[in-house]
Design a protein around this motif. Structure first.
Motif, PDB file in Angstrom:
ATOM      1  N   TYR A 177       0.915  -1.105   0.091  1.00  0.00           N
ATOM      2  CA  TYR A 177       0.110  -0.025   0.042  1.00  0.00           C
ATOM      3  C   TYR A 177       1.031   1.306  -0.112  1.00  0.00           C
ATOM      4  CZ  TYR A 177      -3.612   3.229   1.293  1.00  0.00           C
ATOM      5  OH  TYR A 177      -4.592   4.325   1.368  1.00  0.00           O
TER       6      TYR A 177
ATOM      7  N   TYR B  56     -13.896  -4.799  -7.269  1.00  0.00           N
ATOM      8  CA  TYR B  56     -12.518  -5.047  -6.793  1.00  0.00           C
ATOM      9  C   TYR B  56     -12.023  -6.422  -7.337  1.00  0.00           C
ATOM     10  CZ  TYR B  56     -14.109  -1.228  -3.840  1.00  0.00           C
ATOM     11  OH  TYR B  56     -14.660  -0.214  -3.438  1.00  0.00           O
TER      12      TYR B  56
ATOM     13  N   ARG C 280      -5.602   1.640  -2.903  1.00  0.00           N
ATOM     14  CA  ARG C 280      -5.871   0.311  -3.432  1.00  0.00           C
ATOM     15  C   ARG C 280      -4.599  -0.452  -2.906  1.00  0.00           C
ATOM     16  NH1 ARG C 280      -4.935  -1.587  -9.815  1.00  0.00           N
ATOM     17  NH2 ARG C 280      -5.267  -3.795  -9.365  1.00  0.00           N
ATOM     18  N   TYR C 281      -4.923  -1.396  -2.327  1.00  0.00           N
ATOM     19  CA  TYR C 281      -3.963  -2.386  -1.738  1.00  0.00           C
ATOM     20  C   TYR C 281      -3.825  -3.574  -2.755  1.00  0.00           C
ATOM     21  CZ  TYR C 281      -4.738  -0.749   3.091  1.00  0.00           C
ATOM     22  OH  TYR C 281      -4.765  -0.140   4.047  1.00  0.00           O
ATOM     23  N   THR C 282      -2.497  -3.948  -3.061  1.00  0.00           N
ATOM     24  CA  THR C 282      -2.139  -5.126  -3.868  1.00  0.00           C
ATOM     25  C   THR C 282      -1.438  -6.181  -2.967  1.00  0.00           C
ATOM     26  OG1 THR C 282       0.035  -4.045  -4.371  1.00  0.00           O
ATOM     27  CG2 THR C 282      -1.490  -3.888  -6.158  1.00  0.00           C
TER      28      THR C 282
ATOM     29  N   GLY D 294     -13.218  -6.351  -1.452  1.00  0.00           N
ATOM     30  CA  GLY D 294     -13.351  -4.978  -1.170  1.00  0.00           C
ATOM     31  C   GLY D 294     -14.410  -4.816   0.099  1.00  0.00           C
TER      32      GLY D 294
ATOM     33  N   ARG E 276     -11.072  -6.064 -10.885  1.00  0.00           N
ATOM     34  CA  ARG E 276      -9.875  -5.352 -11.294  1.00  0.00           C
ATOM     35  C   ARG E 276      -8.680  -6.081 -10.636  1.00  0.00           C
ATOM     36  NH1 ARG E 276      -9.929   0.190  -7.620  1.00  0.00           N
ATOM     37  NH2 ARG E 276      -9.771  -1.347  -5.969  1.00  0.00           N
ATOM     38  N   ALA E 277      -8.771  -7.216  -9.673  1.00  0.00           N
ATOM     39  CA  ALA E 277      -7.977  -7.931  -9.259  1.00  0.00           C
ATOM     40  C   ALA E 277      -7.599  -9.162 -10.196  1.00  0.00           C
ATOM     41  CB  ALA E 277      -8.148  -8.261  -7.742  1.00  0.00           C
TER      42      ALA E 277
ATOM     43  N   ALA F  98      -8.414  -7.336   0.038  1.00  0.00           N
ATOM     44  CA  ALA F  98      -7.951  -6.387  -1.009  1.00  0.00           C
ATOM     45  C   ALA F  98      -8.680  -6.889  -2.294  1.00  0.00           C
ATOM     46  CB  ALA F  98      -6.433  -6.688  -1.049  1.00  0.00           C
ATOM     47  N   SER F  99      -9.220  -7.827  -2.441  1.00  0.00           N
ATOM     48  CA  SER F  99      -9.768  -8.317  -3.861  1.00  0.00           C
ATOM     49  C   SER F  99     -11.343  -8.048  -3.777  1.00  0.00           C
ATOM     50  CB  SER F  99      -9.494  -9.953  -4.171  1.00  0.00           C
ATOM     51  OG  SER F  99      -8.330  -9.972  -4.181  1.00  0.00           O
TER      52      SER F  99
ATOM     53  N   ILE G 223      -9.674   1.807   1.303  1.00  0.00           N
ATOM     54  CA  ILE G 223     -10.180   1.167   0.150  1.00  0.00           C
ATOM     55  C   ILE G 223     -11.460   1.984  -0.511  1.00  0.00           C
ATOM     56  CG2 ILE G 223     -11.200  -0.675  -1.109  1.00  0.00           C
ATOM     57  CD1 ILE G 223      -9.534  -2.423   0.516  1.00  0.00           C
TER      58      ILE G 223
END
Length: 298
Positions: free
Chosen positions: A33, A172, A61-63, A278, A175-176, A275-276, A56
Protein backbone atom coordinates in the motif's frame (compact mmCIF):
# COMPACT_ATOMS: atom_id res chain seq x y z
CA UNK A 1 4.21 -42.07 14.06
CA UNK A 2 5.45 -38.52 13.55
CA UNK A 3 3.29 -35.65 14.69
CA UNK A 4 1.68 -33.68 11.83
CA UNK A 5 1.62 -29.89 11.85
CA UNK A 6 -1.14 -28.24 9.83
CA UNK A 7 -0.13 -25.00 8.13
CA UNK A 8 -2.26 -22.70 5.99
CA UNK A 9 -1.61 -19.16 4.71
CA UNK A 10 -2.98 -15.65 5.16
CA UNK A 11 -5.84 -16.38 2.77
CA UNK A 12 -7.41 -18.80 5.30
CA UNK A 13 -8.77 -15.86 7.37
CA UNK A 14 -8.70 -17.88 10.61
CA UNK A 15 -8.46 -15.84 13.77
CA UNK A 16 -5.53 -16.24 16.18
CA UNK A 17 -7.98 -17.80 18.66
CA UNK A 18 -9.05 -20.49 16.19
CA UNK A 19 -5.47 -21.22 15.17
CA UNK A 20 -4.47 -21.61 18.82
CA UNK A 21 -7.49 -23.81 19.51
CA UNK A 22 -6.69 -26.20 16.67
CA UNK A 23 -2.89 -25.90 16.63
CA UNK A 24 -2.73 -24.38 13.14
CA UNK A 25 0.00 -22.04 11.90
CA UNK A 26 0.08 -19.97 8.73
CA UNK A 27 2.52 -18.62 6.16
CA UNK A 28 2.33 -14.87 5.64
CA UNK A 29 1.63 -13.30 2.30
CA UNK A 30 2.23 -9.54 1.91
CA UNK A 31 0.14 -6.48 1.17
CA UNK A 32 1.48 -3.44 -0.65
CA UNK A 33 0.00 0.00 0.00
CA UNK A 34 1.45 3.32 -1.15
CA UNK A 35 4.70 1.58 -2.03
CA UNK A 36 5.12 -0.08 1.38
CA UNK A 37 5.15 -3.88 1.59
CA UNK A 38 4.01 -5.43 4.86
CA UNK A 39 3.32 -8.98 6.09
CA UNK A 40 -0.40 -9.73 5.89
CA UNK A 41 -1.19 -10.68 9.46
CA UNK A 42 -4.43 -12.25 10.69
CA UNK A 43 -3.99 -10.85 14.20
CA UNK A 44 -5.27 -7.41 13.25
CA UNK A 45 -7.49 -5.39 15.59
CA UNK A 46 -10.97 -3.99 14.78
CA UNK A 47 -9.36 -0.55 14.47
CA UNK A 48 -6.82 -1.87 11.94
CA UNK A 49 -9.60 -3.64 10.04
CA UNK A 50 -11.63 -0.45 9.79
CA UNK A 51 -8.61 1.59 8.68
CA UNK A 52 -7.79 -0.96 5.97
CA UNK A 53 -11.29 -0.96 4.48
CA UNK A 54 -11.72 2.80 4.90
CA UNK A 55 -8.59 3.30 2.79
CA UNK A 56 -10.22 1.23 0.03
CA UNK A 57 -13.52 3.12 0.37
CA UNK A 58 -11.62 6.37 -0.13
CA UNK A 59 -10.03 5.12 -3.34
CA UNK A 60 -6.84 3.56 -2.00
CA UNK A 61 -5.65 0.33 -3.52
CA UNK A 62 -3.91 -2.56 -1.84
CA UNK A 63 -2.05 -5.08 -3.94
CA UNK A 64 -0.91 -8.45 -2.63
CA UNK A 65 2.00 -10.84 -3.04
CA UNK A 66 2.36 -14.57 -2.84
CA UNK A 67 4.04 -16.17 0.15
CA UNK A 68 7.77 -15.40 -0.21
CA UNK A 69 10.02 -18.44 -0.39
CA UNK A 70 11.86 -17.14 2.69
CA UNK A 71 8.61 -17.30 4.66
CA UNK A 72 7.97 -20.88 3.60
CA UNK A 73 11.54 -21.75 4.52
CA UNK A 74 11.07 -20.19 7.97
CA UNK A 75 7.81 -21.87 8.83
CA UNK A 76 8.58 -25.29 7.34
CA UNK A 77 11.96 -25.51 9.06
CA UNK A 78 10.40 -24.50 12.37
CA UNK A 79 8.25 -27.62 12.47
CA UNK A 80 10.68 -29.98 10.77
CA UNK A 81 13.20 -29.16 13.49
CA UNK A 82 10.55 -30.11 16.05
CA UNK A 83 10.30 -33.55 14.41
CA UNK A 84 6.91 -32.95 12.77
CA UNK A 85 5.65 -33.76 9.31
CA UNK A 86 3.70 -30.98 7.60
CA UNK A 87 0.44 -30.77 5.68
CA UNK A 88 0.09 -27.35 4.08
CA UNK A 89 -3.45 -26.37 3.08
CA UNK A 90 -2.90 -23.60 0.51
CA UNK A 91 -5.08 -21.02 -1.18
CA UNK A 92 -6.57 -22.11 -4.51
CA UNK A 93 -4.11 -21.98 -7.38
CA UNK A 94 -6.79 -20.12 -9.34
CA UNK A 95 -6.20 -17.23 -6.95
CA UNK A 96 -2.57 -17.60 -5.87
CA UNK A 97 0.44 -19.49 -7.19
CA UNK A 98 1.95 -19.73 -3.70
CA UNK A 99 1.46 -23.49 -3.36
CA UNK A 100 3.74 -24.10 -6.36
CA UNK A 101 6.59 -22.30 -4.60
CA UNK A 102 5.87 -24.35 -1.49
CA UNK A 103 6.06 -27.64 -3.41
CA UNK A 104 9.48 -26.81 -4.85
CA UNK A 105 10.87 -25.90 -1.43
CA UNK A 106 9.23 -28.93 0.18
CA UNK A 107 11.24 -31.31 -2.01
CA UNK A 108 14.45 -29.55 -1.05
CA UNK A 109 13.68 -29.65 2.65
CA UNK A 110 12.55 -33.28 2.58
CA UNK A 111 15.93 -34.17 1.12
CA UNK A 112 17.62 -32.35 4.00
CA UNK A 113 15.47 -33.99 6.69
CA UNK A 114 15.50 -37.76 6.30
CA UNK A 115 12.09 -39.35 6.73
CA UNK A 116 10.21 -36.05 6.88
CA UNK A 117 7.12 -35.35 4.79
CA UNK A 118 5.83 -31.99 3.59
CA UNK A 119 2.59 -32.38 1.66
CA UNK A 120 1.27 -29.25 -0.04
CA UNK A 121 -2.37 -29.15 -1.13
CA UNK A 122 -4.22 -26.79 -3.44
CA UNK A 123 -7.34 -26.37 -1.31
CA UNK A 124 -9.34 -25.09 -4.31
CA UNK A 125 -10.74 -22.66 -1.77
CA UNK A 126 -9.80 -19.37 -0.12
CA UNK A 127 -10.96 -17.34 2.89
CA UNK A 128 -12.77 -19.33 5.58
CA UNK A 129 -13.45 -22.09 3.04
CA UNK A 130 -9.71 -22.75 3.07
CA UNK A 131 -9.71 -22.27 6.84
CA UNK A 132 -12.47 -24.86 7.29
CA UNK A 133 -10.33 -27.45 5.52
CA UNK A 134 -7.35 -26.56 7.70
CA UNK A 135 -9.52 -27.06 10.81
CA UNK A 136 -10.69 -30.45 9.56
CA UNK A 137 -7.08 -31.42 8.88
CA UNK A 138 -6.08 -30.29 12.37
CA UNK A 139 -8.80 -32.48 13.90
CA UNK A 140 -7.39 -35.48 12.04
CA UNK A 141 -3.88 -34.61 13.20
CA UNK A 142 -5.09 -34.41 16.81
CA UNK A 143 -6.67 -37.85 16.34
CA UNK A 144 -3.25 -39.25 15.45
CA UNK A 145 -3.55 -39.65 11.69
CA UNK A 146 -0.43 -39.41 9.55
CA UNK A 147 0.37 -36.81 6.91
CA UNK A 148 -0.66 -38.93 3.92
CA UNK A 149 -3.93 -39.99 5.58
CA UNK A 150 -4.77 -36.37 6.37
CA UNK A 151 -3.90 -35.19 2.87
CA UNK A 152 -6.06 -37.88 1.28
CA UNK A 153 -9.04 -37.19 3.56
CA UNK A 154 -8.99 -33.43 2.98
CA UNK A 155 -8.51 -33.82 -0.77
CA UNK A 156 -11.78 -35.77 -0.87
CA UNK A 157 -13.80 -33.02 0.82
CA UNK A 158 -12.30 -29.91 -0.80
CA UNK A 159 -15.36 -29.11 -2.86
CA UNK A 160 -17.72 -29.55 0.08
CA UNK A 161 -16.39 -26.34 1.65
CA UNK A 162 -19.18 -23.90 0.82
CA UNK A 163 -18.85 -20.15 0.40
CA UNK A 164 -21.67 -17.72 -0.31
CA UNK A 165 -20.66 -14.07 -0.41
CA UNK A 166 -22.74 -10.94 -0.99
CA UNK A 167 -20.79 -8.02 -2.41
CA UNK A 168 -21.83 -4.50 -3.35
CA UNK A 169 -19.93 -4.69 -6.64
CA UNK A 170 -17.63 -6.94 -8.65
CA UNK A 171 -15.35 -3.97 -9.27
CA UNK A 172 -12.65 -5.03 -6.82
CA UNK A 173 -12.64 -8.71 -7.77
CA UNK A 174 -12.69 -7.81 -11.46
CA UNK A 175 -9.81 -5.36 -11.02
CA UNK A 176 -7.78 -8.01 -9.20
CA UNK A 177 -8.58 -10.65 -11.85
CA UNK A 178 -10.07 -12.90 -9.16
CA UNK A 179 -13.59 -13.61 -10.40
CA UNK A 180 -14.69 -15.85 -13.25
CA UNK A 181 -17.87 -15.61 -15.30
CA UNK A 182 -18.34 -11.94 -14.51
CA UNK A 183 -19.02 -10.44 -17.94
CA UNK A 184 -22.79 -10.79 -17.73
CA UNK A 185 -22.78 -9.01 -14.38
CA UNK A 186 -21.28 -5.79 -15.71
CA UNK A 187 -22.99 -2.99 -17.56
CA UNK A 188 -25.96 -0.89 -16.59
CA UNK A 189 -27.15 -3.10 -13.74
CA UNK A 190 -28.10 -0.44 -11.23
CA UNK A 191 -28.83 -1.98 -7.85
CA UNK A 192 -27.84 -5.52 -8.84
CA UNK A 193 -25.81 -7.33 -6.19
CA UNK A 194 -23.81 -10.38 -7.27
CA UNK A 195 -23.48 -13.54 -5.18
CA UNK A 196 -19.97 -15.02 -5.25
CA UNK A 197 -19.16 -18.66 -4.58
CA UNK A 198 -16.07 -20.86 -4.69
CA UNK A 199 -16.72 -23.02 -7.74
CA UNK A 200 -15.76 -26.62 -8.53
CA UNK A 201 -12.46 -25.57 -10.11
CA UNK A 202 -11.36 -23.26 -7.30
CA UNK A 203 -12.38 -19.97 -8.91
CA UNK A 204 -14.23 -17.15 -7.24
CA UNK A 205 -17.26 -17.17 -9.50
CA UNK A 206 -20.30 -14.95 -9.94
CA UNK A 207 -23.13 -17.39 -9.25
CA UNK A 208 -26.29 -15.31 -9.10
CA UNK A 209 -27.43 -11.71 -9.26
CA UNK A 210 -30.16 -10.22 -7.12
CA UNK A 211 -31.64 -6.76 -6.75
CA UNK A 212 -30.57 -4.90 -3.62
CA UNK A 213 -28.49 -5.51 -0.52
CA UNK A 214 -31.27 -7.03 1.57
CA UNK A 215 -32.12 -9.50 -1.19
CA UNK A 216 -28.47 -10.51 -1.56
CA UNK A 217 -28.19 -11.29 2.15
CA UNK A 218 -31.44 -13.25 2.01
CA UNK A 219 -30.01 -15.20 -0.92
CA UNK A 220 -26.79 -16.25 0.85
CA UNK A 221 -28.84 -17.51 3.80
CA UNK A 222 -31.15 -19.44 1.47
CA UNK A 223 -28.23 -20.96 -0.41
CA UNK A 224 -26.52 -22.00 2.81
CA UNK A 225 -29.76 -23.50 4.12
CA UNK A 226 -30.18 -25.48 0.89
CA UNK A 227 -26.60 -26.73 0.59
CA UNK A 228 -25.37 -27.32 4.16
CA UNK A 229 -25.28 -30.89 5.44
CA UNK A 230 -25.59 -31.99 9.09
CA UNK A 231 -25.83 -28.41 10.35
CA UNK A 232 -26.42 -29.56 13.93
CA UNK A 233 -22.82 -30.84 13.95
CA UNK A 234 -21.30 -27.69 12.49
CA UNK A 235 -20.13 -24.20 13.27
CA UNK A 236 -21.28 -21.80 10.55
CA UNK A 237 -18.76 -19.04 9.87
CA UNK A 238 -19.86 -15.50 9.16
CA UNK A 239 -17.03 -13.34 7.78
CA UNK A 240 -17.33 -9.71 6.79
CA UNK A 241 -15.32 -6.80 5.40
CA UNK A 242 -15.97 -4.10 8.00
CA UNK A 243 -19.75 -4.22 7.64
CA UNK A 244 -22.02 -2.28 9.99
CA UNK A 245 -22.39 -4.07 13.35
CA UNK A 246 -26.18 -4.08 13.10
CA UNK A 247 -26.02 -5.76 9.68
CA UNK A 248 -23.69 -8.45 11.01
CA UNK A 249 -25.89 -9.02 14.07
CA UNK A 250 -29.02 -9.24 11.92
CA UNK A 251 -27.43 -11.85 9.66
CA UNK A 252 -26.23 -13.89 12.65
CA UNK A 253 -29.72 -13.83 14.17
CA UNK A 254 -31.24 -14.88 10.87
CA UNK A 255 -28.89 -17.85 10.56
CA UNK A 256 -29.67 -18.87 14.14
CA UNK A 257 -33.38 -18.74 13.37
CA UNK A 258 -33.34 -20.54 10.02
CA UNK A 259 -30.46 -23.04 10.22
CA UNK A 260 -30.17 -25.46 13.17
CA UNK A 261 -26.37 -25.20 13.37
CA UNK A 262 -24.32 -25.96 16.48
CA UNK A 263 -22.74 -22.51 16.60
CA UNK A 264 -21.99 -19.35 14.59
CA UNK A 265 -18.51 -17.84 14.56
CA UNK A 266 -18.14 -14.22 13.42
CA UNK A 267 -14.83 -12.98 12.04
CA UNK A 268 -13.32 -10.59 9.51
CA UNK A 269 -12.46 -11.14 5.88
CA UNK A 270 -8.67 -10.88 6.05
CA UNK A 271 -6.30 -8.50 4.26
CA UNK A 272 -5.46 -10.66 1.23
CA UNK A 273 -9.04 -11.64 0.43
CA UNK A 274 -10.26 -8.19 1.50
CA UNK A 275 -7.98 -6.43 -0.95
CA UNK A 276 -9.78 -8.31 -3.73
CA UNK A 277 -13.37 -8.48 -2.53
CA UNK A 278 -13.54 -4.92 -1.20
CA UNK A 279 -15.32 -3.34 1.78
CA UNK A 280 -18.78 -4.34 3.00
CA UNK A 281 -18.66 -7.86 1.57
CA UNK A 282 -20.37 -10.35 3.86
CA UNK A 283 -20.14 -14.11 3.56
CA UNK A 284 -21.15 -17.41 5.12
CA UNK A 285 -19.24 -20.69 5.15
CA UNK A 286 -19.92 -24.30 6.13
CA UNK A 287 -19.40 -27.85 4.90
CA UNK A 288 -22.14 -29.30 2.74
CA UNK A 289 -23.19 -30.57 -0.66
CA UNK A 290 -20.32 -30.97 -3.12
CA UNK A 291 -20.00 -27.95 -5.42
CA UNK A 292 -20.34 -28.80 -9.13
CA UNK A 293 -20.95 -25.34 -10.57
CA UNK A 294 -18.19 -23.92 -12.76
CA UNK A 295 -18.02 -20.18 -13.32
CA UNK A 296 -19.22 -19.07 -16.75
CA UNK A 297 -21.93 -21.71 -16.97
CA UNK A 298 -24.56 -19.24 -15.76
Amino acid sequence: MRKVQIISDTCCDLTPELMEQYGIDYARMNTVYEGKESPAELSWTPTEVHEFYENIRKGGRYTTTQVPVEEYDRIFRKYLEQGSDIVYIACSTKQSGSVNTAKVLAKKLEAEHEGAKILCMDSMRSAIGEGLLAIEAAKLSAAGQGAEEIYSAIEKIRNTALEFCAVHTLEYLHRAGRVKGSAAFFGNLFGVKPIIIADAEGNQAAYKKVKGRDASITEIVNLLKEKIRKPEEQTVFLAHADCKPEEVSALKERIQKEIPCKDIYVCYIGPIIGASVGPDAISVFALGEEVTFVGGEK
